[in-house]
Design a protein around this motif. Sequence first.
Motif, PDB file in Angstrom:
ATOM      1  N   ASP A 149       0.600  -1.430   0.038  1.00 25.63           N
ATOM      2  CA  ASP A 149       0.034  -0.044  -0.020  1.00 25.63           C
ATOM      3  C   ASP A 149       0.799   1.336  -0.061  1.00 25.63           C
ATOM      4  O   ASP A 149       0.442   2.253  -0.890  1.00 25.63           O
ATOM      5  CB  ASP A 149      -1.125  -0.112   0.905  1.00 25.63           C
ATOM      6  N   LYS A 186      -6.314  -9.178  11.159  1.00 29.31           N
ATOM      7  CA  LYS A 186      -6.340  -7.676  10.751  1.00 29.31           C
ATOM      8  C   LYS A 186      -7.494  -7.458  10.171  1.00 29.31           C
ATOM      9  O   LYS A 186      -8.119  -8.081   9.109  1.00 29.31           O
ATOM     10  CB  LYS A 186      -5.123  -7.155   9.719  1.00 29.31           C
ATOM     11  N   TYR A 215      -1.862  -4.146  17.963  1.00 30.75           N
ATOM     12  CA  TYR A 215      -1.559  -2.878  17.418  1.00 30.75           C
ATOM     13  C   TYR A 215      -2.941  -1.820  17.835  1.00 30.75           C
ATOM     14  O   TYR A 215      -3.852  -2.109  17.359  1.00 30.75           O
ATOM     15  CB  TYR A 215      -1.466  -3.187  15.794  1.00 30.75           C
ATOM     16  N   TYR A 255       1.589   4.358  19.303  1.00 34.40           N
ATOM     17  CA  TYR A 255       2.210   5.622  19.033  1.00 34.40           C
ATOM     18  C   TYR A 255       2.734   6.470  20.358  1.00 34.40           C
ATOM     19  O   TYR A 255       3.379   7.215  20.076  1.00 34.40           O
ATOM     20  CB  TYR A 255       1.484   6.405  18.056  1.00 34.40           C
ATOM     21  N   PHE A 266     -10.610   2.483  11.594  1.00 33.49           N
ATOM     22  CA  PHE A 266      -9.553   3.121  12.555  1.00 33.49           C
ATOM     23  C   PHE A 266      -8.216   3.501  11.700  1.00 33.49           C
ATOM     24  O   PHE A 266      -7.159   3.807  12.709  1.00 33.49           O
ATOM     25  CB  PHE A 266      -9.670   2.197  13.765  1.00 33.49           C
ATOM     26  N   PHE A 290      -3.495   6.851   9.596  1.00 31.25           N
ATOM     27  CA  PHE A 290      -2.106   6.006   9.271  1.00 31.25           C
ATOM     28  C   PHE A 290      -2.044   6.276   7.678  1.00 31.25           C
ATOM     29  O   PHE A 290      -1.145   6.420   7.158  1.00 31.25           O
ATOM     30  CB  PHE A 290      -2.151   4.599   9.652  1.00 31.25           C
ATOM     31  N   ARG A 291      -3.228   5.974   6.827  1.00 30.18           N
ATOM     32  CA  ARG A 291      -3.144   6.305   5.426  1.00 30.18           C
ATOM     33  C   ARG A 291      -2.935   7.648   5.267  1.00 30.18           C
ATOM     34  O   ARG A 291      -2.091   7.910   4.166  1.00 30.18           O
ATOM     35  CB  ARG A 291      -4.554   5.649   4.994  1.00 30.18           C
ATOM     36  N   VAL A 319      -3.984   1.209  17.194  1.00 25.52           N
ATOM     37  CA  VAL A 319      -3.906   1.972  15.796  1.00 25.52           C
ATOM     38  C   VAL A 319      -4.046   3.367  15.769  1.00 25.52           C
ATOM     39  O   VAL A 319      -4.527   4.005  16.868  1.00 25.52           O
ATOM     40  CB  VAL A 319      -4.697   0.991  14.472  1.00 25.52           C
ATOM     41  N   SER A 320      -3.819   3.964  14.457  1.00 26.60           N
ATOM     42  CA  SER A 320      -3.693   5.499  14.467  1.00 26.60           C
ATOM     43  C   SER A 320      -4.837   5.937  14.894  1.00 26.60           C
ATOM     44  O   SER A 320      -5.042   7.080  15.446  1.00 26.60           O
ATOM     45  CB  SER A 320      -3.347   5.633  12.973  1.00 26.60           C
ATOM     46  N   SER A 379       1.300  -7.378   6.560  1.00 29.74           N
ATOM     47  CA  SER A 379       0.201  -6.773   7.087  1.00 29.74           C
ATOM     48  C   SER A 379      -0.891  -6.627   6.080  1.00 29.74           C
ATOM     49  O   SER A 379      -1.928  -6.141   5.704  1.00 29.74           O
ATOM     50  CB  SER A 379       0.313  -5.334   7.378  1.00 29.74           C
TER      51      SER A 379
HETATM   52  C1  PBG Z   1      -0.745  -1.360   5.658  1.00 28.90           C
HETATM   53  C2  PBG Z   1      -0.894  -1.106   7.066  1.00 28.90           C
HETATM   54  C3  PBG Z   1      -1.916  -0.209   7.623  1.00 28.90           C
HETATM   55  C4  PBG Z   1      -1.577  -0.165   9.045  1.00 28.90           C
HETATM   56  C5  PBG Z   1      -0.394  -0.845   9.296  1.00 28.90           C
HETATM   57  N1  PBG Z   1      -0.100  -1.374   8.103  1.00 28.90           N
HETATM   58  C6  PBG Z   1      -3.068   0.174   6.839  1.00 28.90           C
HETATM   59  C7  PBG Z   1      -4.212  -0.502   6.258  1.00 28.90           C
HETATM   60  O1  PBG Z   1      -4.104  -1.554   6.079  1.00 28.90           O
HETATM   61  O2  PBG Z   1      -4.911   0.163   5.362  1.00 28.90           O
HETATM   62  C8  PBG Z   1      -2.635   0.659   9.956  1.00 28.90           C
HETATM   63  C9  PBG Z   1      -1.861   0.955  11.068  1.00 28.90           C
HETATM   64  C10 PBG Z   1      -2.616   2.166  11.931  1.00 28.90           C
HETATM   65  O3  PBG Z   1      -3.753   2.711  11.595  1.00 28.90           O
HETATM   66  O4  PBG Z   1      -2.049   2.557  12.815  1.00 28.90           O
HETATM   67  N2  PBG Z   1      -0.903  -2.665   5.237  1.00 28.90           N
END
Ligand code: PBG
Length: 336
Positions: free
Chosen positions: A132, A205, A283, A325, A210, A214-215, A285-286, A175
């Motif tokens: 990605d 995953k 994780y 984070y 959420f 991150f994106r 996440v963000s 991931s």
């Molecule tokens: C990409 C990946 C993502 C995250 C970690 N690796 C985003 C997604 O799958 O779209 C998200 C981490 C976060 O939101 O903190 N494969």
Amino acid sequence: METIITHSGQFPSTRLRRPRLQDWSRRLVREHLLTPADLIWPVFVREGDGKPEAVETLPGVFRHSIADLAREAKQAYDLGIPAIAIFPRIDQADKDEDGTTARNPDNLVCRAVRAVRDAVPEIGIITDVALDPFTTHGHDGVIRDGMVANDETVAILTEQALVQAQAGASIIAPSDMMDGRIGAIRKMLDAHGHDNVLIMSYAAKYASAFYGPFRDAVGAGKTAGNVGKDTYQMDPANSDEAMREIELDIQEGADFVMVKPGMPYLDIIQRASQRFNVPVFAYQVSGEYAMIEAAAAAGGLDRDRIIAEALMSFRRAGCRGILTYHAKEMAQRLND
Ligand code: PBG
């Protein structure tokens, strides 16, 4: 008639408040601990040698130059954080439909790994395997006939994993959620003498909103390909399926497994930790980080305490460690 209060049964003889009354006894009976060794710090790296660049949607999080990242890694290690997880913001010019740059041994991730390895030889370095950050459409794999093609993507991911291992990564963390990738990556690593490189699979995953901030951080957010990750990431409605995903990844050779996101999926973390004999990671996440920061900024919450309380919830659910984070700040506080 005068009422005399006696211990005749109208008051409890078992008093769970008793051990809560003093700090020493609260500490004595505490079931779970959070230490810097439980924390993994996800960090963002970018090209160039400019100053740290703020990630708008993640207050307090920055995209670092490689040189800054190496310094940050050293500080994290000195605080007792065992490992960092590196995520790249790839320049638009280096992206294409198939994420070709992901396989380049001199890409941003590999250069960052070498720099951190050089600056902090003892730290664990985790690299993300997925396309990605490298694709123009932002999907984790290559698109063929309007869908993310599983097997061709897996073949590419094994090459991505190999260049990361060659650069000095300690843990490969796929991931992408393609079927069969853990086994294929294990085989590729072993065939090239990297049999001591660990695999932490993003096993369960979920297709989650959420991940929004991150994106933004890696610049994979606002592309047309942003829809449809639910054709490979898990449905948030499923729990048994997560057990199957995890079981398969362990069979294929995963050393560690991860559940992601974290706090909305504590039930999955708990099930996985109770059921499997491998270290389970979570994780945070963000979007979870952004919610905490936004709520704290809005007032009415004790920021430091909710950060610690949220992280403790993962330990209580049974997981071994947490990608967060807040890792550096939390480690700092735990050391004080
Ligand atoms: C990409 C990946 C993502 C995250 C970690 N690796 C985003 C997604 O799958 O779209 C998200 C981490 C976060 O939101 O903190 N494969």
